[in-house]
Design an enzyme around this catalytic site. Structure first.
Site, short mmCIF file in Angstrom:
data_model
loop_
_atom_site.label_atom_id
_atom_site.label_comp_id
_atom_site.label_asym_id
_atom_site.label_seq_id
_atom_site.Cartn_x
_atom_site.Cartn_y
_atom_site.Cartn_z
N CYS A 56 0.85 -1.19 0.00
CA CYS A 56 0.00 0.00 0.00
C CYS A 56 0.89 1.24 0.00
CB CYS A 56 -0.88 0.03 1.23
SG CYS A 56 -1.93 -1.42 1.39
N ARG A 90 4.24 0.24 -6.54
CA ARG A 90 4.09 -0.69 -5.42
C ARG A 90 2.92 -1.65 -5.63
NH1 ARG A 90 6.57 2.13 -0.80
NH2 ARG A 90 5.13 1.24 0.67
N TRP A 108 -3.58 -2.15 -1.51
CA TRP A 108 -3.36 -3.46 -2.06
C TRP A 108 -3.99 -4.41 -1.03
CZ3 TRP A 108 -0.88 -8.00 -1.01
CH2 TRP A 108 -0.69 -8.83 -2.12
N ASN A 136 -0.81 1.39 6.15
CA ASN A 136 -0.05 0.39 5.40
C ASN A 136 0.47 -0.61 6.44
OD1 ASN A 136 1.65 -1.01 3.73
ND2 ASN A 136 3.15 0.65 3.51
N GLY A 137 0.28 -1.90 6.20
CA GLY A 137 0.80 -2.87 7.16
C GLY A 137 -0.31 -3.70 7.79
N GLU A 195 23.04 -19.88 5.57
CA GLU A 195 22.77 -18.58 4.96
C GLU A 195 23.53 -17.46 5.69
OE1 GLU A 195 21.75 -17.12 2.45
OE2 GLU A 195 21.05 -15.15 3.07
N LYS A 201 26.17 -15.00 3.89
CA LYS A 201 26.06 -13.53 3.94
C LYS A 201 27.38 -12.92 4.38
CE LYS A 201 23.43 -12.60 2.25
NZ LYS A 201 22.45 -13.39 1.56
N GLU A 245 30.14 -13.35 1.70
CA GLU A 245 29.86 -12.56 0.49
C GLU A 245 30.30 -11.11 0.63
OE1 GLU A 245 25.87 -13.72 -1.92
OE2 GLU A 245 25.53 -13.23 0.16
N HIS A 256 32.57 -33.88 13.64
CA HIS A 256 33.11 -34.62 12.49
C HIS A 256 34.02 -33.76 11.64
CE1 HIS A 256 30.45 -37.83 13.64
NE2 HIS A 256 29.46 -36.98 13.69
N LYS A 301 24.50 -9.89 -9.07
CA LYS A 301 23.14 -10.03 -8.54
C LYS A 301 22.41 -11.14 -9.28
CE LYS A 301 19.72 -8.76 -5.94
NZ LYS A 301 19.83 -9.38 -4.61
#
Ligand code: G6P
Length: 617
Positions: A13, A38, A85, A109-110, A490, A494, A497, A513, A612
């Site tokens: 929204c 949006r 939305w 919004n939210g 992950e 991060k 990277e 191990h 990307k």
């Protein structure tokens, strides 16, 4: 609520507001037009006219709203506008914002998490609700405070105390031509300064035609706007100064807000984009999953095959745990660069899930084609709806993360998890292995994530001191069990990277191990350990690390006295339903990586050697 596959745009929204010198309706619509990117399915504006609130709303595109305004113009100089939305309730004119009573009008919004309880309470007091939205509970809550005699600012201050969730609000009042209140908790808001005029917008892009002088509200802020300026209050109610900056939004499609890097902005956007992604797959009003038709009976799937690259692969790995545990369907998962060449036999009634932010990753696309050629039903979880992977799929399950600019994926990852969690619930329900109460509990846990993520980013400073220690290390280990294992993987990805430190993620049980050989007092070990049924086992692994002098950074909701082990730092997490933990625990790992990279002085948004979108093998 509509299905994800029918939607265009990204689904957030948009909010605008103007305290103008002359009639504001046309400028409000212009500002809304700049938020069209949006995505929305209805729009509306409200102004204060001769002391009363007046509004015009319309289903569909802004031109419908403009037509309404041509027939019935609005003359007010103080106004708010919204592109909606739909989340709670269908995209009809009745449910379109602004919502209002005779005293107050609100754009929002939210997610207001406790709207049901608020609504019941307010209805019992005699307030009459007209819509299915969660927003209307805000309108009546403020009205209720004003009926008790509170002036607008006090009424909003009081009402904000009772609202749970992650949201942004713009509010105007009958009889107050020089007043607008804005509040930010999880969803961004920018205040714009003009000559004797003031503006409010979901981002600086909306305000670019009117002003480039912007203040971004910070998490928990609320602001009282008059034509003379803005008085900003923080979460505790203290009046605070926030920087006034020159925005370059007019030249850019996306701007960084008040962040140094796109990656920081994208981490902070997560409450908002997770809300919107979840709203695409959950019927918020009913508290149930509402999943699009995948063109295959969900109760007949014999196996799910998941494939992806990089961060998207780790989202898939979390989904393996969910789909197997919640829906009781076996899942095969592999990185796309392997699966495409493995000549893996695929079952006749299989579903293949391809996960990709860009939708262009060459290996993922090749794997999609392999699965398709081998009779799989193809559903892709993509952030770019026009991408090749989207086009070649039977069904597209969009993530509504918005453009992700930072090369290291953050918000796309948590949005991928949001879609996959809903899919696991949808399959579980279809197969009759997830009863209504269990589904409702999972859905509740998911809808609370945006608020909790907002809470974590609010305490960002703790990550800076951890990052300072990490920046001195050569190797960093990440450990986790269950769904925390992919989060450890992950987290390590991060960090490597963007900081170029060597980092590895391991299943905590694998410590013995091999990786335990690395541990000495120079090796930080980041342990992702929610207090779940595997917690005690992970604690044992932590003790093994501590015994060898390893510096433990624990990310956990366990009370400190339950952590029977010496830790160098404990990032205290809120306790949430199990399905919500991976989404939430990803956020500290993002912030740790980000701040370490900032301290190391690397190019955070465009780390060396990385792209990307990897469209070659
Ligand atoms: C690159 C990016 C990663 C991303 C991976 C997969 O390696 O740097 O952030 O996770 O590609 O990209 P995709 O667009 O398919 O999600």
């Amino acid at each position: 609520m509509g299905w994800g596959t029918e939607r265009n745009g990204i689904g957030m929204c948009g909010i605008v507001g103007i305290l103008g010198k002359s009639t504001v309706a046309t400028n409000l619509v212009d500002a809304l037009r700049r938020l069209e990117y949006r995505g929305y399915d209805s729009a509306g504006i409200a102004t204060v006219e001769d002391g009363s609130l007046e509004r015009r709303r319309a289903e569909g595109k802004l031109r419908n709203l403009e037509r309404r305004l041509n027939d019935e113009p609005l003359a007010g100089r103080t106004g708010i506008g919204h592109t909606r939305w739909a989340t709670h309730g269908r995209p009809t004119e009745r449910n379109a914002h602004p919502h209002m009573t005779a005293k107050v009008s609100v754009v929002h919004n939210g997610i207001i998490e406790n709207f049901r309880a608020l609504r019941a309470e307010l209805e019992a007091k005699g307030h009459v609700f007209e819509t299915d939205t969660d927003t209307e509970s805000v309108v009546h809550l403020i009205t209720d405070e004003m009926q008790k005699g509170l002036p607008p600012v006090d009424a909003v201050r009081e009402a904000l105390q009772h609202l749970e969730g992650a949201f942004a609000l713009g509010i105007i009042f009958a009889g107050h031509d020089d007043l607008m209140i804005a509040a930010r908790k999880g969803s961004p808001l920018a205040i714009g300064y003009g000559a004797g005029e003031m503006y409010l917008g979901s981002d600086a892009i909306a305000l670019a035609p009117f002003t480039d002088t912007i203040t971004y509200l910070e998490e928990g802020d609320w602001a009282v706007l008059t034509r003379n300026g803005a008085e900003i209050h923080d979460l505790e109610g203290a009046i605070v100064e926030r920087p006034v900056v020159k925005s370059v939004a007019s030249a850019l499609l996306v701007d960084k807000g008040n962040h140094r890097h796109f990656m920081a902005k994208e981490i902070h956007e997560q409450p908002e984009v997770i809300s919107h992604t979840l709203a695409n797959y959950i019927d918020m009003a009913a508290g149930r999953v509402n999943f699009p038709d995948l063109g295959i009976a969900l109760d007949s799937i014999d196996r799910v095959t998941i494939s992806a690259c990089g961060t998207a692969y780790y989202a898939g790995l979390v989904a393996k745990y969910w789909i197997e545990r919640i829906a009781r369907v076996p899942v095969e998962i592999d990185v796309a660069s392997e699966l495409r060449y493995r000549e893996a036999p695929l079952p006749p009634n299989g579903l293949a899930l391809l996960v990709s932010q860009s939708g262009e990753t060459a290996d993922t696309l090749a794997t999609l084609r392999y699965c398709r050629a081998n009779g799989q039903r193809i559903a892709s979880i993509v952030n770019v709806r026009t991408s090749t992977i989207a086009r070649e799929s039977h069904t597209v399950l969009p993530t509504l993360a918005g453009p992700e600019i930072g090369v290291a994926s953050t918000k796309a990852f948590t949005c991928q998890l949001s879609v996959l969690a809903c899919l696991a619930l949808a399959i579980g329900r279809a197969r009759g292995v997830l009863d209504r109460d269990a589904e409702a509990a999972h859905v509740k846990a998911l809808t609370e994530i945006p608020r909790h993520v907002a809470g974590i980013v609010r305490h960002e400073s703790q990550f800076v001191s951890i990052a300072q220690e990490l920046s001195k290390a050569r190797d960093v280990l990440y450990l986790g069990r269950g769904t925390s294992y992919p989060i450890a993987l992950e987290g390590a990805l991060k960090l490597k990277e963007i900081s170029y430190l060597h980092a590895e993620g391991y299943a905590a049980g694998e410590l013995k191990h091999g990786p335990i050989a690395l541990i000495d007092d120079n090796v930080p070990v980041i342990v992702v350990a929610p207090e779940d049924d595997l917690f005690d086992k992970t604690i044992s692994n932590m003790q093994e690390v501590a015994a060898r002098g390893g510096q433990i950074i624990l990310i956990s909701d366990a009370a400190p006295h339950k952590v029977a082990c010496k830790v160098a730092a404990h990032i205290e997490m809120p306790s949430v339903g199990t399905i919500a933990t991976p989404l939430l625990y990803a956020v500290p790992t993002q912030l740790i990586a980000y701040h370490t990279a900032v301290i190391m002085g690397t190019d955070v948004d465009q780390p060396r050697n990385l792209a990307k979108s990897v469209t070659v093998e």
